[in-house]
Enzyme design. Structure first.
Site, PDB file in Angstrom:
ATOM      1  N   LEU A   1       0.840  -1.211   0.000  1.00 26.16           N
ATOM      2  CA  LEU A   1       0.000   0.000   0.000  1.00 26.16           C
ATOM      3  C   LEU A   1       0.867   1.251   0.000  1.00 26.16           C
ATOM      4  CD1 LEU A   1      -2.544  -1.055   2.785  1.00 26.16           C
ATOM      5  CD2 LEU A   1      -2.928  -1.065   0.298  1.00 26.16           C
TER       6      LEU A   1
ATOM      7  N   ASP B   1       2.414  -6.114   2.604  1.00 26.21           N
ATOM      8  CA  ASP B   1       2.920  -5.171   3.606  1.00 26.21           C
ATOM      9  C   ASP B   1       3.419  -5.851   4.881  1.00 26.21           C
ATOM     10  OD1 ASP B   1       2.568  -2.358   2.611  1.00 26.21           O
ATOM     11  OD2 ASP B   1       0.533  -3.096   2.244  1.00 26.21           O
TER      12      ASP B   1
ATOM     13  N   GLU C   1       5.252  -3.916  12.810  1.00 26.71           N
ATOM     14  CA  GLU C   1       4.809  -3.113  13.954  1.00 26.71           C
ATOM     15  C   GLU C   1       3.288  -2.962  14.014  1.00 26.71           C
ATOM     16  OE1 GLU C   1       5.366   1.314  13.906  1.00 26.71           O
ATOM     17  OE2 GLU C   1       6.121   0.944  15.900  1.00 26.71           O
ATOM     18  N   ASP C   2       2.656  -2.946  12.840  1.00 25.53           N
ATOM     19  CA  ASP C   2       1.222  -2.673  12.811  1.00 25.53           C
ATOM     20  C   ASP C   2       0.358  -3.819  13.314  1.00 25.53           C
ATOM     21  OD1 ASP C   2       1.530  -0.046  11.853  1.00 25.53           O
ATOM     22  OD2 ASP C   2       2.014  -0.861   9.879  1.00 25.53           O
TER      23      ASP C   2
ATOM     24  N   HIS D   1       0.328   7.416   9.814  1.00 27.18           N
ATOM     25  CA  HIS D   1       0.244   7.005  11.216  1.00 27.18           C
ATOM     26  C   HIS D   1       0.752   8.118  12.134  1.00 27.18           C
ATOM     27  CE1 HIS D   1       0.619   2.571   9.830  1.00 27.18           C
ATOM     28  NE2 HIS D   1      -0.596   2.730  10.312  1.00 27.18           N
TER      29      HIS D   1
ATOM     30  N   CYS E   1       8.226   0.827  11.867  1.00 27.33           N
ATOM     31  CA  CYS E   1       7.336  -0.198  11.276  1.00 27.33           C
ATOM     32  C   CYS E   1       7.982  -1.562  11.161  1.00 27.33           C
ATOM     33  CB  CYS E   1       6.896   0.178   9.880  1.00 27.33           C
ATOM     34  SG  CYS E   1       6.974   1.877   9.483  1.00 27.33           S
TER      35      CYS E   1
HETATM   36  C1  CIR Z   1       0.787   0.586   4.846  1.00 31.76           C
HETATM   37  O1  CIR Z   1       0.303   1.484   4.167  1.00 31.76           O
HETATM   38  O2  CIR Z   1       0.153  -0.033   5.692  1.00 31.76           O
HETATM   39  C2  CIR Z   1       2.234   0.193   4.602  1.00 31.76           C
HETATM   40  N1  CIR Z   1       2.539   0.378   3.228  1.00 31.76           N
HETATM   41  C3  CIR Z   1       3.158   1.017   5.466  1.00 31.76           C
HETATM   42  C4  CIR Z   1       3.007   0.739   6.926  1.00 31.76           C
HETATM   43  C5  CIR Z   1       3.934   1.540   7.762  1.00 31.76           C
HETATM   44  N2  CIR Z   1       3.806   1.161   9.128  1.00 31.76           N
HETATM   45  C6  CIR Z   1       4.078   1.942  10.155  1.00 31.76           C
HETATM   46  O3  CIR Z   1       4.356   3.125   9.987  1.00 31.76           O
HETATM   47  N3  CIR Z   1       3.965   1.438  11.382  1.00 31.76           N
END
Ligand code: CIR
Length: 260
Positions: A23, A65, A70-71, A168, A255
């Site tokens: 993403l 992704d 971290e997410d 975020h 992340c």
């Molecule tokens: C997203 O849009 O979910 C991923 N491309 C990037 C996530 C980055 N995560 C974060 O900052 N904890």
């Protein structure tokens, strides 16, 4: 042990070839897997250089992704909370991560459930509280659920806002020590860090805001010399990691790992 930046463990996941489908808010070109693998290896060795044990999970091609681990989880000293990402394409990453955390936390696991959504990138754990930014990925219900969970473990949670157009909350900030936060001016302007010592990211280097303090190191994206100099002048030991490829997917230093 200062639970906010002293860690014995980290979990990372190698990027997969599907990373090109990750993403992104804006298309600035396809990420180069070879470069990303080499940056990722440098990141993992920086974590290891502090004495921490790093569990490096294999690539997960089903979820483009998935490198942004971290997410998927919030890891506190006494509980790990499975997130529920607001991005539908990322929700399956959580079940892939949970068993690995269960191996460390045992029964001390909790989870965010529908209709709550929350991603780890919106959560900043400081020396005194847990800040959670509402964003396009993190909703009120998710924050309320998390607040109830962490209260049982002795933490207080404060809901804040993530400025419009920023992925975020932590895209724009990072903890430097229990009382000090590196923040972009646009984020700090909301007043969310009142009472903390705030170091402002120099204008034009906003993408340096997403750093992590990991044991003795501040790990930041390379290419932001004024931020690096400022941190150095404040006595932090800075390690810079190339982030050109993750940046194409709105990802940064925080992340790429779970830390506990
Ligand atoms: C997203 O849009 O979910 C991923 N491309 C990037 C996530 C980055 N995560 C974060 O900052 N904890």
């Amino acid at each position: 042990m200062n639970a906010t930046f002293e860690f014995r463990h980290a979990v990372t996941r190698k990027p997969a070839p599907s990373i090109i489908d990750g993403l992104r808010a804006e298309d600035t070109g396809a990420p180069d897997l070879e470069q990303m693998l080499s940056d990722h290896a440098a990141y993992v060795s920086a974590l290891r250089s502090t004495g921490a044990e790093v569990l490096e999970l294999p690539p997960l091609d089903t979820y483009p992704d998935a490198v942004f681990v971290e997410d998927t989880m919030l890891c506190l000293p006494s509980v790990a909370v499975a997130m529920r990402p607001g991005a539908p394409s990322r929700q399956g990453e959580v079940a892939e991560m949970s068993p690995h955390l269960q191996a460390f936390y045992g029964e001390a696991m909790a989870e965010i459930t529908t209709p709550g959504t929350i991603e780890g990138g919106d959560i900043l754990v400081t020396g005194r509280e847990i800040l959670v930014g509402l964003s396009a990925r993190t909703n009120h219900e998710g924050v309320t659920q998390l607040s109830d969970i962490v209260r049982e473990h002795g933490h207080s949670l404060r809901r804040v806002d993530t400025p419009e157009g920023i992925l975020h909350f932590k895209t724009d900030c990072g903890l430097l020590d229990a009382e000090t936060i590196l923040s972009t001016t646009r984020l700090a302007a909301s007043g969310c860090f009142e009472g903390y010592r705030v170091l402002h990211v120099p204008e034009g280097e906003e993408a340096a805001g997403n750093c992590i303090r990991f044991n003795g190191l501040v790990i930041m994206a390379a290419g932001f010399p004024r931020t690096a100099e400022m941190l150095d002048a404040h006595g932090y030991e800075v390690v810079q990691i190339n982030n050109s490829e993750c940046a194409k997917l709105d990802g940064g230093m925080s992340c790429l790992s779970l830390r506990f």
